[in-house]
Design a protein around this motif. Structure first.
Motif, PDB file in Angstrom:
ATOM      1  N   ILE A   1       0.852  -1.187   0.000  1.00 25.89           N
ATOM      2  CA  ILE A   1       0.000   0.000   0.000  1.00 25.89           C
ATOM      3  C   ILE A   1       0.887   1.236   0.000  1.00 25.89           C
ATOM      4  O   ILE A   1       2.078   1.151   0.332  1.00 25.89           O
ATOM      5  CB  ILE A   1      -0.930   0.033   1.244  1.00 25.89           C
ATOM      6  N   ASP A   2       0.322   2.384  -0.394  1.00 31.30           N
ATOM      7  CA  ASP A   2       1.095   3.624  -0.292  1.00 31.30           C
ATOM      8  C   ASP A   2       0.755   4.307   1.029  1.00 31.30           C
ATOM      9  O   ASP A   2      -0.053   3.815   1.821  1.00 31.30           O
ATOM     10  CB  ASP A   2       0.867   4.541  -1.500  1.00 31.30           C
ATOM     11  N   LEU A   3       1.359   5.463   1.267  1.00 36.01           N
ATOM     12  CA  LEU A   3       1.231   6.106   2.572  1.00 36.01           C
ATOM     13  C   LEU A   3      -0.191   6.570   2.845  1.00 36.01           C
ATOM     14  O   LEU A   3      -0.684   6.460   3.969  1.00 36.01           O
ATOM     15  CB  LEU A   3       2.212   7.281   2.677  1.00 36.01           C
ATOM     16  N   SER A   4      -0.865   7.098   1.845  1.00 32.67           N
ATOM     17  CA  SER A   4      -2.243   7.569   2.065  1.00 32.67           C
ATOM     18  C   SER A   4      -3.170   6.401   2.393  1.00 32.67           C
ATOM     19  O   SER A   4      -4.087   6.530   3.208  1.00 32.67           O
ATOM     20  CB  SER A   4      -2.755   8.327   0.829  1.00 32.67           C
ATOM     21  N   GLN A   5      -2.933   5.251   1.785  1.00 29.23           N
ATOM     22  CA  GLN A   5      -3.738   4.060   2.102  1.00 29.23           C
ATOM     23  C   GLN A   5      -3.446   3.560   3.516  1.00 29.23           C
ATOM     24  O   GLN A   5      -4.345   3.121   4.220  1.00 29.23           O
ATOM     25  CB  GLN A   5      -3.459   2.954   1.091  1.00 29.23           C
ATOM     26  N   ALA A   6      -2.173   3.649   3.917  1.00 28.31           N
ATOM     27  CA  ALA A   6      -1.806   3.231   5.267  1.00 28.31           C
ATOM     28  C   ALA A   6      -2.496   4.116   6.307  1.00 28.31           C
ATOM     29  O   ALA A   6      -3.022   3.619   7.313  1.00 28.31           O
ATOM     30  CB  ALA A   6      -0.286   3.308   5.448  1.00 28.31           C
ATOM     31  N   GLU A   7      -2.520   5.412   6.058  1.00 25.73           N
ATOM     32  CA  GLU A   7      -3.186   6.325   6.992  1.00 25.73           C
ATOM     33  C   GLU A   7      -4.690   6.056   7.041  1.00 25.73           C
ATOM     34  O   GLU A   7      -5.334   6.237   8.076  1.00 25.73           O
ATOM     35  CB  GLU A   7      -2.913   7.773   6.581  1.00 25.73           C
TER      36      GLU A   7
ATOM     37  N   LEU B   1      -7.915   8.010  -3.634  1.00 26.88           N
ATOM     38  CA  LEU B   1      -7.081   9.220  -3.574  1.00 26.88           C
ATOM     39  C   LEU B   1      -5.734   8.959  -4.213  1.00 26.88           C
ATOM     40  O   LEU B   1      -5.214   9.794  -4.964  1.00 26.88           O
ATOM     41  CB  LEU B   1      -6.911   9.668  -2.119  1.00 26.88           C
ATOM     42  N   SER B   2      -5.149   7.794  -3.956  1.00 24.76           N
ATOM     43  CA  SER B   2      -3.838   7.450  -4.528  1.00 24.76           C
ATOM     44  C   SER B   2      -3.874   7.482  -6.048  1.00 24.76           C
ATOM     45  O   SER B   2      -2.973   8.038  -6.684  1.00 24.76           O
ATOM     46  CB  SER B   2      -3.411   6.057  -4.072  1.00 24.76           C
TER      47      SER B   2
ATOM     48  N   ARG C   1      -2.280  10.055 -11.057  1.00 29.90           N
ATOM     49  CA  ARG C   1      -2.628  10.571 -12.387  1.00 29.90           C
ATOM     50  C   ARG C   1      -2.175  12.020 -12.545  1.00 29.90           C
ATOM     51  O   ARG C   1      -1.631  12.403 -13.588  1.00 29.90           O
ATOM     52  CB  ARG C   1      -4.137  10.450 -12.607  1.00 29.90           C
ATOM     53  N   LEU C   2      -2.371  12.836 -11.529  1.00 27.94           N
ATOM     54  CA  LEU C   2      -1.934  14.233 -11.586  1.00 27.94           C
ATOM     55  C   LEU C   2      -0.418  14.318 -11.715  1.00 27.94           C
ATOM     56  O   LEU C   2       0.103  15.142 -12.478  1.00 27.94           O
ATOM     57  CB  LEU C   2      -2.391  14.982 -10.324  1.00 27.94           C
ATOM     58  N   ARG C   3       0.292  13.469 -10.996  1.00 24.57           N
ATOM     59  CA  ARG C   3       1.760  13.470 -11.078  1.00 24.57           C
ATOM     60  C   ARG C   3       2.237  13.011 -12.471  1.00 24.57           C
ATOM     61  O   ARG C   3       3.229  13.524 -12.990  1.00 24.57           O
ATOM     62  CB  ARG C   3       2.353  12.560 -10.002  1.00 24.57           C
ATOM     63  N   ALA C   4       1.506  12.064 -13.057  1.00 19.64           N
ATOM     64  CA  ALA C   4       1.866  11.607 -14.409  1.00 19.64           C
ATOM     65  C   ALA C   4       1.692  12.737 -15.420  1.00 19.64           C
ATOM     66  O   ALA C   4       2.535  12.922 -16.319  1.00 19.64           O
ATOM     67  CB  ALA C   4       1.013  10.404 -14.800  1.00 19.64           C
TER      68      ALA C   4
END
Length: 459
Positions: A125-131, A156-157, A162-165
């Motif tokens: 998981i990424d950090l936002s999913q962990a939170e 959210l991830s 997508r925005l970062r891409a």
């Protein structure tokens, strides 16, 4: 990496209690204390199975517990490591004995949130999913739970990635412009693409921020303070909203001596409800301490519920409470409408200054629906559709989104003012990096440790 262990269920008596292990030696350590039927070992069983047996102290050969043991082999597990979950009877003594046994066989006691931290570090998981895991555990309403579930599933991830891409694609075009400045058509195309992409990213960040106020309320609740003179019905209001007797209700002024806190679900909106001691001048030392605490929580509140008595005229103390809540979100509750009217409602409306006024008879349970509607209307315009929107509720995420918005705004202003393209690139790169901090792509190790330290042990 070593193998960790912890009790993953709340301490106390219950149907079951679970001791969880995760790490490369999880199966080997568990096998040292597990005795299966006909000599079965945990290494020999299929992954994702649950197996009957006993936990035995290898030093004394004494049976400690009759258990069911779940075996989950890497990589298809929460931590992407081997996981063993020992399901014990839910007593305090036996589950602690099982934990101590596996610790003596080589496991280490897990730190708070370390299982979820390993899921993050191992790319599960990424950090936002962990939170979001902790948000799900702490959810006070079904809407808060839905918001946490959507974030945990990666809504959210996915949006942030997508925005970062899109930003990365834009930065690549800038590099072409910098490398080949002699081609005018490349420069023109880059500026056009820059404006288009940066504007789109900014709009999506702003859309996320518009949900942040409601999302934060769903996550943390509205700090709501009930104030009023003694014996106007504050404790009765608390009991009516909670739907059970939490505060003592009598006709004697000053019964509530201290601040009483309770979470309540109002139409899917969590209120952190605080019943205060009646604010008045008093010679009673204990009551005076309660009054001072009431004044303190009043300053920290998101919403004030000011209760007045329908059967009494406005007093100087009532008017002082209106003065103390100027500029704050306030709902005035005129209680005891079952008694003879002595209160000047026109004067109350004037003092409320456009803020909602609700009449109730808490004795007859009248007016509660109107009060709940007033609370929802004050903080939410329309219904909350957590299934259709990506809500941002985490304070850290909100702060980073504001920072990303500033960076993308600086980039757009730079384009409008013909700032050199390499300077615009700096702002876009900063926006890309800040968005990465939300999902943990670029975040300091100390922040990760601090975030996971807030988790409960065994999660």
């Amino acid at each position: 990496m070593d193998t960790i262990a912890a009790i993953s269920t709340p301490m106390g008596e219950g149907a079951i209690a679970i001791v969880r292990l995760s790490g490369p030696e999880a199966l080997s350590i568990a096998d040292k204390v597990y005795k299966g039927p006909r000599g079965k070992t945990l290494h020999s069983v299929e992954s994702h199975t649950i197996n009957y047996g006993h936990i035995v102290d290898p030093e004394t050969d004494k049976v400690v517990e009759e258990v069911m043991v779940s075996v989950l082999k890497a990589p298809k597990t929460f931590t992407r490591e081997d996981i063993v979950e020992i399901n014990c009877h839910g007593g305090i003594v036996t589950v602690n004995q099982v934990l101590q046994l596996v610790l003596r066989q080589g496991a280490r006691l897990a730190e708070p949130g370390e299982f979820t931290k390993r899921a993050f570090l191992n790319g599960r998981i990424d950090l936002s999913q962990a939170e979001a895991v902790m948000d799900l555990i702490r959810a006070k309403t079904d809407r808060a739970m839905n918001v946490a579930m959507n974030q945990m599933e990666g809504r959210l991830s996915s949006l942030i990635k997508r925005l970062r891409a899109e930003l990365l694609e834009t930065l690549a075009h800038i590099e072409v412009n910098i490398d080949y400045p002699e081609y005018d058509d490349v420069e023109e195309m880059t500026h056009k693409l820059l404006i288009e992409k940066a504007t789109k990213v900014k709009e999506e960040i702003e859309a996320l921020l518009t949900t942040s106020e409601q999302g934060k309320i769903l996550r943390e609740g509205i700090s709501t303070v009930i104030i009023g003179r003694p014996n106007v019905g504050k404790s009765s209001l608390l009991n009516s909203l909670v739907h059970e007797t939490k505060a003592i209700v009598t006709d004697i002024p000053g019964t509530t001596r201290d601040v009483i806190e309770e979470y309540v679900n109002v139409r899917g909106v969590p209120l952190r409800l605080v019943d205060t001691a009646g604010i008045r001048e008093t010679e009673d030392i204990v009551e005076r301490i309660g009054v001072e605490r009431s004044r303190q929580v009043l300053k920290e509140a998101d919403l004030i519920l000011l209760v007045l008595n329908y059967s009494e005229t406005l007093s100087e103390e009532d008017i002082n409470l209106f003065e103390a809540t100027k500029g704050m979100d306030l709902i005035v509750i005129v209680n005891k409408t079952d008694l003879e009217q002595k209160l000047d409602l026109n004067r109350v409306q004037e003092l409320a200054n456009g803020r909602p006024v609700v009449t109730t008879s808490l004795l007859r349970e009248e007016g509660i629906d109107e009060l709940e509607e007033a609370i929802q209307s004050l903080f939410f315009t329309g219904a909350i559709e957590s299934g259709d929107l990506t809500y941002v509720s985490n304070t850290r995420h909100i702060s980073l989104l504001h920072e990303a918005k500033r960076a993308i705004t600086d980039a757009l202003e730079g384009i409008d003012n013909d700032v050199p393209i390499d300077m615009v690139q700096i702002d876009l790169t900063k926006c890309w990096e800040v968005l990465g901090e939300i999902i943990g792509d670029a975040v300091h190790e100390s922040l990760i440790d601090q975030l996971f330290s807030q988790f409960c042990l065994g999660k």
